[in-house]
Design a protein around this motif. Structure first.
Motif, PDB file in Angstrom:
ATOM      1  N   PRO A  61       0.901  -1.199  -0.021  1.00 48.08           N
ATOM      2  CA  PRO A  61      -0.133  -0.094  -0.030  1.00 48.08           C
ATOM      3  C   PRO A  61       0.942   1.315  -0.183  1.00 48.08           C
ATOM      4  O   PRO A  61       0.741   2.287  -0.689  1.00 48.08           O
ATOM      5  N   ILE A  62       1.869   1.243   0.598  1.00 45.76           N
ATOM      6  CA  ILE A  62       3.026   2.560   0.873  1.00 45.76           C
ATOM      7  C   ILE A  62       3.395   2.797  -0.672  1.00 45.76           C
ATOM      8  O   ILE A  62       3.560   4.021  -1.092  1.00 45.76           O
ATOM      9  N   SER A 113       1.753   1.724   8.767  1.00 37.64           N
ATOM     10  CA  SER A 113       3.231   1.555   9.292  1.00 37.64           C
ATOM     11  C   SER A 113       3.162   1.639  10.708  1.00 37.64           C
ATOM     12  O   SER A 113       4.171   1.020  11.105  1.00 37.64           O
ATOM     13  N   THR A 114       2.171   2.067  11.462  1.00 38.71           N
ATOM     14  CA  THR A 114       2.197   2.245  12.845  1.00 38.71           C
ATOM     15  C   THR A 114       1.144   1.254  13.368  1.00 38.71           C
ATOM     16  O   THR A 114       0.696   1.177  14.621  1.00 38.71           O
ATOM     17  N   HIS A 115       0.601   0.494  12.446  1.00 41.26           N
ATOM     18  CA  HIS A 115      -0.263  -0.639  12.734  1.00 41.26           C
ATOM     19  C   HIS A 115      -1.671   0.081  13.533  1.00 41.26           C
ATOM     20  O   HIS A 115      -2.107  -0.658  14.473  1.00 41.26           O
ATOM     21  N   GLY A 116      -2.143   1.045  13.182  1.00 40.45           N
ATOM     22  CA  GLY A 116      -3.369   1.529  13.605  1.00 40.45           C
ATOM     23  C   GLY A 116      -3.069   2.728  14.758  1.00 40.45           C
ATOM     24  O   GLY A 116      -3.900   3.033  15.346  1.00 40.45           O
ATOM     25  N   ALA A 161      -5.750  -2.309  10.530  1.00 42.03           N
ATOM     26  CA  ALA A 161      -5.022  -1.009  10.100  1.00 42.03           C
ATOM     27  C   ALA A 161      -4.681  -0.932   8.745  1.00 42.03           C
ATOM     28  O   ALA A 161      -4.529   0.099   8.206  1.00 42.03           O
ATOM     29  N   THR A 162      -4.332  -1.973   8.280  1.00 41.89           N
ATOM     30  CA  THR A 162      -3.823  -2.126   6.888  1.00 41.89           C
ATOM     31  C   THR A 162      -4.980  -1.661   5.824  1.00 41.89           C
ATOM     32  O   THR A 162      -4.451  -0.913   4.885  1.00 41.89           O
ATOM     33  N   VAL A 163      -6.086  -2.201   6.210  1.00 44.48           N
ATOM     34  CA  VAL A 163      -7.262  -1.821   5.201  1.00 44.48           C
ATOM     35  C   VAL A 163      -7.610  -0.625   5.509  1.00 44.48           C
ATOM     36  O   VAL A 163      -8.122  -0.213   4.520  1.00 44.48           O
TER      37      VAL A 163
END
Length: 300
Positions: free
Chosen positions: A102-103, A142-145, A277-279
């Motif tokens: 995603p990044i 990148s910070t997992h939410g 958090a990725t979604v």
């Protein structure tokens, strides 16, 4: 079969293949380091692109580029494939695929930012809002939410993933000025980039052992990330641009399916558990990209 249906079929085939490459990167990097993977994949892509040109009867396009066009494509080879994929593969080596993919998708936003100093364009409030949305998505992923914790899986990996978008955006900006056949130009860039990749591999790594699994993984990356899909996408856009093709915008919008479909492949092929958090972060990035491309209809 109508041009409209052909455009959609070629477009969907391209998007589906593109959705698998993040998983292919991680699987290939289990047995190869980033430079070894790039060396093997680039060699395969050169063969694939040359074969495509031979089938199309366009191999002579390389000779017809002229000195300036040839030099431009040759210099672009230092950006793509050499710098871009070296940085990108290293980012995938350091990060989970569900973060790196995603990044890397923020390259369109990076393109808009670089268009200001390189092309003299101006950013509107809409563009600024799109940029903020996209990079907020990067922070969320990148910070997992937990953006306030500023705790990253790999800060160097995030930096490299963002850096790859800069290289790709610069390559895209300078490549748009080329009048060469797109596939012929890409082949020439890869041919001139290959010696740089080989030299870097010899200096900073070693030649791969070429085990069967490594060859298959690198071949998949070379064929479908760097080779065949480019030709498929150009074909889709060619059919879409015809009077009965339905327009290129509809086919271009299929690309928004790719990052979400990619997460499905990452889960089942790589074995990563997809973090919510990725979604969420990916949704911010897609929203930013969509806002960047949105153009309000003018009243008659």
């Amino acid at each position: 079969m109508t041009d409209n249906r052909k455009a959609l079929l070629f477009g969907l085939a391209t998007v589906t293949i593109w959705s698998t490459v993040a998983s292919a990167f991680k699987i290939a990097l289990r047995g190869l380091d980033p430079l070894q993977l790039l060396l093997c994949a680039c060699a395969i892509s050169i063969a694939a692109l040359a074969l495509i040109l031979i089938v199309q009867g366009k191999l002579g396009e390389i000779r017809r580029m002229g000195r300036r066009g040839t030099m431009r494509c040759a210099l672009l080879g230092a950006l793509n494939p050499f710098l871009y994929y070296t940085i990108l593969f290293k980012a995938y080596d350091l990060l989970p695929a569900q973060e790196a993919q995603p990044i890397n998708y923020t390259w369109a936003v990076t393109l808009s930012l670089l268009s200001v100093p390189l092309l003299g364009q101006r950013l509107s409030l809409k563009d600024l809002g799109a940029i903020i949305l996209s990079y907020l998505g990067v922070v969320v992923i990148s910070t997992h939410g937990d953006p306030f914790s500023m705790s990253f899986s790999s800060l160097p990996g995030v930096g490299l993933a963002l850096g790859s978008t800069v290289i790709w955006a610069v390559y895209w900006i300078f490549n748009t000025r080329s009048k060469a056949d797109p596939i012929a130009g890409l082949l020439l860039s890869f041919m001139t980039g290959f010696p740089l990749i080989l030299a870097a591999t010899l200096l900073f790594s070693e030649l791969p052992s070429l085990e069967t699994g490594q060859i298959l993984a690198a071949s998949y990356v070379g064929l479908f990330e760097m080779g065949i899909t480019f030709a498929l996408w150009l074909t889709a856009m060619k059919y879409a641009a015809k009077p009965t093709g339905g327009g290129t915008a509809r086919v271009a919008n299929l690309i928004f399916l790719s990052p979400f479909l990619s997460l499905v492949f990452i889960h089942f092929l790589v074995g990563e558990t997809i973090h919510p958090a990725t979604v969420a972060g990916l949704a911010f990035i897609i929203a930013g990209n969509a806002l960047m491309q949105y153009k309000p209809k003018k009243r008659a």
